[in-house]
Write a protein that holds these residues in place. Structure first.
Motif, PDB file in Angstrom:
ATOM      1  N   PHE A 295      80.420  78.248  25.670  1.00 31.63           N
ATOM      2  CA  PHE A 295      79.593  78.516  24.494  1.00 31.63           C
ATOM      3  C   PHE A 295      79.005  77.220  23.947  1.00 31.63           C
ATOM      4  CE2 PHE A 295      79.224  80.507  20.075  1.00 31.63           C
ATOM      5  CZ  PHE A 295      78.109  81.231  20.434  1.00 31.63           C
ATOM      6  N   TYR A 296      79.759  76.134  24.086  1.00 30.66           N
ATOM      7  CA  TYR A 296      79.262  74.809  23.702  1.00 30.66           C
ATOM      8  C   TYR A 296      77.946  74.516  24.427  1.00 30.66           C
ATOM      9  CZ  TYR A 296      81.907  71.401  20.887  1.00 30.66           C
ATOM     10  OH  TYR A 296      82.414  70.661  19.873  1.00 30.66           O
ATOM     11  N   GLY A 297      77.971  74.681  25.752  1.00 30.97           N
ATOM     12  CA  GLY A 297      76.785  74.403  26.541  1.00 30.97           C
ATOM     13  C   GLY A 297      75.623  75.312  26.193  1.00 30.97           C
ATOM     14  N   ILE A 298      75.915  76.605  26.019  1.00 33.26           N
ATOM     15  CA  ILE A 298      74.866  77.574  25.682  1.00 33.26           C
ATOM     16  C   ILE A 298      74.206  77.224  24.355  1.00 33.26           C
ATOM     17  CG2 ILE A 298      74.461  79.988  25.023  1.00 33.26           C
ATOM     18  CD1 ILE A 298      76.689  80.729  27.054  1.00 33.26           C
ATOM     19  N   LYS A 299      75.019  76.968  23.324  1.00 37.40           N
ATOM     20  CA  LYS A 299      74.471  76.685  21.996  1.00 37.40           C
ATOM     21  C   LYS A 299      73.720  75.357  21.972  1.00 37.40           C
ATOM     22  CE  LYS A 299      74.608  78.796  18.936  1.00 37.40           C
ATOM     23  NZ  LYS A 299      73.709  79.884  18.493  1.00 37.40           N
ATOM     24  N   ALA A 300      74.185  74.378  22.735  1.00 35.95           N
ATOM     25  CA  ALA A 300      73.504  73.079  22.758  1.00 35.95           C
ATOM     26  C   ALA A 300      72.091  73.215  23.319  1.00 35.95           C
ATOM     27  CB  ALA A 300      74.320  72.085  23.588  1.00 35.95           C
ATOM     28  N   VAL A 301      71.956  73.905  24.434  1.00 30.52           N
ATOM     29  CA  VAL A 301      70.643  74.085  25.045  1.00 30.52           C
ATOM     30  C   VAL A 301      69.761  74.952  24.152  1.00 30.52           C
ATOM     31  CG1 VAL A 301      69.396  75.041  27.031  1.00 30.52           C
ATOM     32  CG2 VAL A 301      71.519  73.759  27.374  1.00 30.52           C
ATOM     33  N   GLU A 302      70.341  76.001  23.605  1.00 31.51           N
ATOM     34  CA  GLU A 302      69.603  76.893  22.700  1.00 31.51           C
ATOM     35  C   GLU A 302      69.049  76.117  21.512  1.00 31.51           C
ATOM     36  OE1 GLU A 302      71.368  80.033  19.708  1.00 31.51           O
ATOM     37  OE2 GLU A 302      71.332  80.883  21.727  1.00 31.51           O
ATOM     38  N   GLN A 303      69.875  75.269  20.920  1.00 38.55           N
ATOM     39  CA  GLN A 303      69.441  74.504  19.759  1.00 38.55           C
ATOM     40  C   GLN A 303      68.386  73.464  20.126  1.00 38.55           C
ATOM     41  OE1 GLN A 303      70.008  75.168  16.725  1.00 38.55           O
ATOM     42  NE2 GLN A 303      69.021  73.385  15.789  1.00 38.55           N
ATOM     43  N   LEU A 304      68.531  72.851  21.289  1.00 41.75           N
ATOM     44  CA  LEU A 304      67.549  71.848  21.702  1.00 41.75           C
ATOM     45  C   LEU A 304      66.182  72.481  21.903  1.00 41.75           C
ATOM     46  CD1 LEU A 304      66.882  68.953  22.475  1.00 41.75           C
ATOM     47  CD2 LEU A 304      67.565  69.484  24.820  1.00 41.75           C
ATOM     48  N   PHE A 305      66.119  73.636  22.547  1.00 41.09           N
ATOM     49  CA  PHE A 305      64.827  74.281  22.758  1.00 41.09           C
ATOM     50  C   PHE A 305      64.227  74.748  21.433  1.00 41.09           C
ATOM     51  CE2 PHE A 305      65.961  73.969  27.102  1.00 41.09           C
ATOM     52  CZ  PHE A 305      64.798  74.126  27.840  1.00 41.09           C
ATOM     53  N   TRP A 306      65.078  75.156  20.503  1.00 39.29           N
ATOM     54  CA  TRP A 306      64.586  75.508  19.165  1.00 39.29           C
ATOM     55  C   TRP A 306      64.024  74.266  18.469  1.00 39.29           C
ATOM     56  CZ3 TRP A 306      65.501  73.994  14.163  1.00 39.29           C
ATOM     57  CH2 TRP A 306      65.003  74.828  13.160  1.00 39.29           C
ATOM     58  N   ARG A 307      64.724  73.150  18.596  1.00 40.77           N
ATOM     59  CA  ARG A 307      64.281  71.919  17.943  1.00 40.77           C
ATOM     60  C   ARG A 307      62.959  71.425  18.505  1.00 40.77           C
ATOM     61  NH1 ARG A 307      64.296  70.146  13.404  1.00 40.77           N
ATOM     62  NH2 ARG A 307      66.491  70.738  13.242  1.00 40.77           N
ATOM     63  N   ILE A 308      62.757  71.579  19.808  1.00 43.33           N
ATOM     64  CA  ILE A 308      61.492  71.166  20.425  1.00 43.33           C
ATOM     65  C   ILE A 308      60.323  71.890  19.784  1.00 43.33           C
ATOM     66  CG2 ILE A 308      60.157  71.288  22.577  1.00 43.33           C
ATOM     67  CD1 ILE A 308      62.808  70.741  24.074  1.00 43.33           C
ATOM     68  N   GLU A 309      60.541  73.150  19.411  1.00 47.08           N
ATOM     69  CA  GLU A 309      59.470  73.958  18.808  1.00 47.08           C
ATOM     70  C   GLU A 309      59.442  73.863  17.286  1.00 47.08           C
ATOM     71  OE1 GLU A 309      57.216  75.402  20.636  1.00 47.08           O
ATOM     72  OE2 GLU A 309      58.241  74.790  22.488  1.00 47.08           O
TER      73      GLU A 309
END
Length: 342
Positions: free
Chosen positions: A297-311
């Motif tokens: 879940f750590y990995g999933i949330k990290a990538v999810e948050q990064l893609f949100w931050r890019i936008e």
């Protein structure tokens, strides 16, 4: 109505010429690399919209996400390795590639960034565990969206994915109290990581909520993950608590073994509870009760948050706390005694 942000607005904000802003945002020469990065970062923060046909070098689609960590973090395969594998899968699901770089201590000391960061060859960066605050801020100054994993600091302005360390430690101590323990020790090096300090806070919170007096003699705040050091610390204690809470599985393993070397039975005479639920907690004899962190879940949330931050570059930074679960094993049992001499 929100006014359109222009190059002149950016120039006025930075107290530089509009021509410098134009050169930087169009990718032309004439400005230093440091100034170009500052202008690009300010443009993002102010919500500047690039004219059609004009491409900012920082906005080029590279199709790559970066992941950096210290040599030590990458060596912790049982913990960070699982996070890394999940990150790799999540990035691939989004049709992008993951570029990985181990950061040596010399590079940290010199504030030397990987080439793919210097050359803006990635669209976002994940930082796994802690590097120095100064180094992380040097990464952030590139203007590339950044998310920290299992680390944060008051002087770092970035999104962070974190374990709920305080509540996890609270649950561990609560478990020991439910077994009748009232004299509970703490072991960890709180200067090594903010996570360990937060686990000390959770330990204290649990004691306070149950109106138990904090015994400073039972708190080891500079514990080393070495058997000789653990044995020395245990031998100095005038009295042993009936249970120990250790900030990670390595210390839990060492305390479990060290206490038995002093002739104490685990858990009949002393209980041990640790944190992370890694391989060492399952290898110990007896197996160690531990607080589980959902690494996938750590990995999933990290990538999810990064893609949100890019936008959403201009949105406030967030700290996302992931829940923990107590995994009860053989090392914790009902309290059968009061604290005793070693």
């Amino acid at each position: 109505m929100k006014h359109k942000v222009t190059m002149q607005h950016i120039a006025d904000t930075l107290n530089i010429s509009k021509n410098s802003v134009s050169q930087a945002l169009s990718g032309k020469g004439g400005v230093s690399e440091e100034t170009r990065k500052l202008i690009a970062e300010t443009a993002f923060q102010m919500g500047y919209i690039y004219p059609q046909g004009r491409v900012n070098k920082m906005n080029d689609r590279t199709g790559c996400i970066g992941l950096i960590a210290s040599d030590y973090a990458f060596a912790q395969k049982n913990f960070f390795g699982e996070i890394y594998l999940e990150i790799e899968q999540e990035v691939a699901k989004r049709g992008m590639n993951l570029r990985i770089q181990s950061i040596h201590q010399e590079a940290i000391d010199r504030l030397s960034l990987p080439r793919f960061l210097e050359d803006q060859q990635i669209e976002g960066i994940l930082i796994l565990s802690h590097l120095s605050t100064e180094y992380i801020n040097t990464v952030i100054k590139t203007g590339i969206p950044t998310v920290l994993i299992d680390h944060h600091h008051p002087n770092i302005q970035a999104d962070c994915i974190l374990t709920n360390n305080r509540f996890g430690a609270y649950d561990a101590v609560q478990h020991l109290m439910d077994l009748g323990h009232r004299e509970i020790g703490f072991a960890g090096n709180i200067r090594y990581s903010p996570s360990y300090y937060e686990r000390l806070e959770g330990y204290r919170m649990a004691l306070e909520d149950h109106h138990l007096e904090l015994n400073p003699d039972f708190i080891i705040k500079d514990a080393k993950e070495e058997m000789d050091a653990v044995l020395r610390q245990l031998s100095r204690m005038k009295q042993q608590p009936t249970a120990w809470f250790c900030v990670n599985d390595a210390l839990g393993f060492l305390f479990n073994s060290g206490l038995q070397q002093f002739g104490m039975k685990v858990p009949e005479e002393v209980s041990v509870c640790s944190f992370d639920n890694g391989q060492l907690s399952r290898m110990a004899t007896p197996t160690t009760t531990s607080i589980e962190v959902n690494l996938k879940f750590y990995g999933i949330k990290a990538v999810e948050q990064l893609f949100w931050r890019i936008e959403h570059r201009g949105q406030p930074f967030m700290e996302i706390l992931l829940p923990t679960t107590l995994i009860q094993r053989e090392s914790t049992g009902v309290c059968n005694r009061v604290g005793q001499l070693v």
